[in-house]
Enzyme design. Structure first.
Site, PDB file in Angstrom:
ATOM      1  N   THR A  25       0.814  -1.212   0.000  1.00  0.00           N
ATOM      2  CA  THR A  25       0.000   0.000   0.000  1.00  0.00           C
ATOM      3  C   THR A  25       0.849   1.264   0.000  1.00  0.00           C
ATOM      4  O   THR A  25       0.470   2.281  -0.582  1.00  0.00           O
ATOM      5  CB  THR A  25      -0.952   0.003   1.208  1.00  0.00           C
ATOM      6  OG1 THR A  25      -1.816  -1.135   1.114  1.00  0.00           O
ATOM      7  CG2 THR A  25      -1.804   1.262   1.258  1.00  0.00           C
ATOM      8  N   SER A  67       1.248  -7.484  -0.837  1.00  0.00           N
ATOM      9  CA  SER A  67       1.846  -8.490   0.039  1.00  0.00           C
ATOM     10  C   SER A  67       1.160  -9.849   0.016  1.00  0.00           C
ATOM     11  O   SER A  67       1.817 -10.851   0.316  1.00  0.00           O
ATOM     12  CB  SER A  67       1.971  -7.973   1.477  1.00  0.00           C
ATOM     13  OG  SER A  67       0.721  -7.667   2.032  1.00  0.00           O
ATOM     14  N   THR A  97       1.316  -4.643   4.238  1.00  0.00           N
ATOM     15  CA  THR A  97       1.111  -4.992   5.647  1.00  0.00           C
ATOM     16  C   THR A  97       0.530  -6.382   5.858  1.00  0.00           C
ATOM     17  O   THR A  97       0.668  -6.943   6.947  1.00  0.00           O
ATOM     18  CB  THR A  97       0.202  -3.959   6.329  1.00  0.00           C
ATOM     19  OG1 THR A  97      -1.066  -3.925   5.668  1.00  0.00           O
ATOM     20  CG2 THR A  97       0.836  -2.577   6.301  1.00  0.00           C
ATOM     21  N   ASP A  98      -0.124  -6.970   4.848  1.00  0.00           N
ATOM     22  CA  ASP A  98      -0.803  -8.239   5.080  1.00  0.00           C
ATOM     23  C   ASP A  98       0.153  -9.363   5.463  1.00  0.00           C
ATOM     24  O   ASP A  98      -0.190 -10.231   6.272  1.00  0.00           O
ATOM     25  CB  ASP A  98      -1.603  -8.649   3.841  1.00  0.00           C
ATOM     26  CG  ASP A  98      -2.852  -7.817   3.642  1.00  0.00           C
ATOM     27  OD1 ASP A  98      -3.203  -7.048   4.563  1.00  0.00           O
ATOM     28  OD2 ASP A  98      -3.487  -7.930   2.582  1.00  0.00           O
TER      29      ASP A  98
END
Length: 334
Positions: A25, A67, A97-98
């Site tokens: 992101t 991710s 971030t995942d």
């Protein structure tokens, strides 16, 4: 693979920071064709690392992925890239971030380098007024260049909090303070008058390092729930070299799983689906943690299921036998 970065590339009076972009992101914006938000380019350095005028930056972009598309093979490539760097004082990885916590933990297990490595990202994209990417990247850069960060292994910087790679986890799907993990951050970085105020709450700890050159093993994760009778277990056990089960509470399963685990010759690691806490083989009913351990299951200590999977993947790819795998988990060699 990018060329090695050597001191000759910048003046000796400056600190040197490697900036490794992987997508996520923090590098995303709305697709002009209306397909939604997608990673498109590395973040602007000028916009994101203000206040570091004395820092020489060398950038890499080994891939540009959301991710969920990152695999252990990408993590291994990052480990090789970071291990090849010379003459840098710190490194920052921007990441979606995942799966950020999984990449951080894989590097914790496998990366040996003399400089700090800090992972960060953002929850909002560059087209939003509240984009959190610049602040997170500034914090990560300052943390990576701070002398107190040396010897701590890879860290995660997010929202001013600094996390250990072993315990950090994503705790919210959309909030900007999306990362947590019991017992919480190991440090904090704040900005006061344009200066970074960094404080750690504990000293560095011993790390156990592993050196896989390839990841040939296959490890699958199963998720326990009320009424589970082992659906999917036999199929996963047949195609995998080892299993991780996100079990209930302190590491308990329905009674139907006990004979399945007794029958397998492959490592079965028991983690918990609970947000935090260790696996404790206490209960002696059929499927309770004590009976699972007697049946041969391996408690995952405090690792969550997806981190236990990465550790098991590394160990099996190195060719460790069942007893050696058990010893690593039971003695906390991670």
């Amino acid at each position: 693979m990018p060329a090695r970065y050597s001191p000759a590339m910048s003046s000796s009076s400056s600190r040197r920071l490697a900036l490794v972009h992987t997508g996520g992101t923090i590098a995303s914006r709305p697709d002009p064709h209306g397909a939604g938000v997608t990673p498109q380019q590395a973040p602007s350095l000028d916009a994101q690392i203000s206040g570091l005028d004395d820092v020489q930056i060398v950038s890499f972009q080994p891939f540009t992925l959301p991710s969920p598309h990152v695999t252990p093979q990408h993590m291994l490539a990052l480990q090789a890239l970071l291990g090849s760097l010379e003459g840098v004082d710190g490194a920052v990885i921007t990441h979606g971030t995942d799966t950020l916590e999984e990449t951080a933990f894989f590097l914790h297990l496998t990366l040996q380098c003399p400089f700090p490595v800090v992972l960060t990202g953002s929850m909002r994209h560059t087209g939003e007024l509240s984009w959190d990417g610049p602040g997170n990247l500034r914090d990560a850069a300052q943390t990576a260049l701070h002398p107190q960060s040396v010897g701590r292994g890879p860290l995660v910087a997010f929202g001013g909090d600094l996390f250990d790679a072993r315990t950090v986890t994503k705790v919210h799907t959309s909030a900007v303070d999306a990362f947590g993990g019991y017992p919480g951050p190991i440090g904090r970085i704040d900005q006061t008058g344009g200066q970074a105020a960094l404080r750690y709450f504990a000293g560095p700890e011993t790390r156990w390092l592993y050196a896989p050159t390839s990841l040939t093993a296959k490890v699958e994760v199963l998720y326990a729930y009320a009424g589970w009778q082992g659906e999917g277990y036999a199929e996963a056990e047949a195609r995998a070299d080892g299993l991780v089960i996100a079990a209930l509470g302190t590491g308990n399963l329905p009674a139907e799983l006990l004979p399945m685990i007794e029958a397998t010759q492959k490592p079965v690691v028991i983690a918990t689906r609970t947000h935090a806490g260790p696996i404790l083989p206490v209960y002696g009913y059929a499927g309770g943690g004590a009976t699972l351990k007697r049946a041969g299951a391996i408690p995952a200590s405090f690792l969550n299921a997806h981190k236990a999977r990465l550790l098991l993947l590394v160990l099996l790819s190195l060719g460790l036998e069942h007893a050696e795998v058990r010893r690593v988990f039971e003695e906390g060699r991670f």
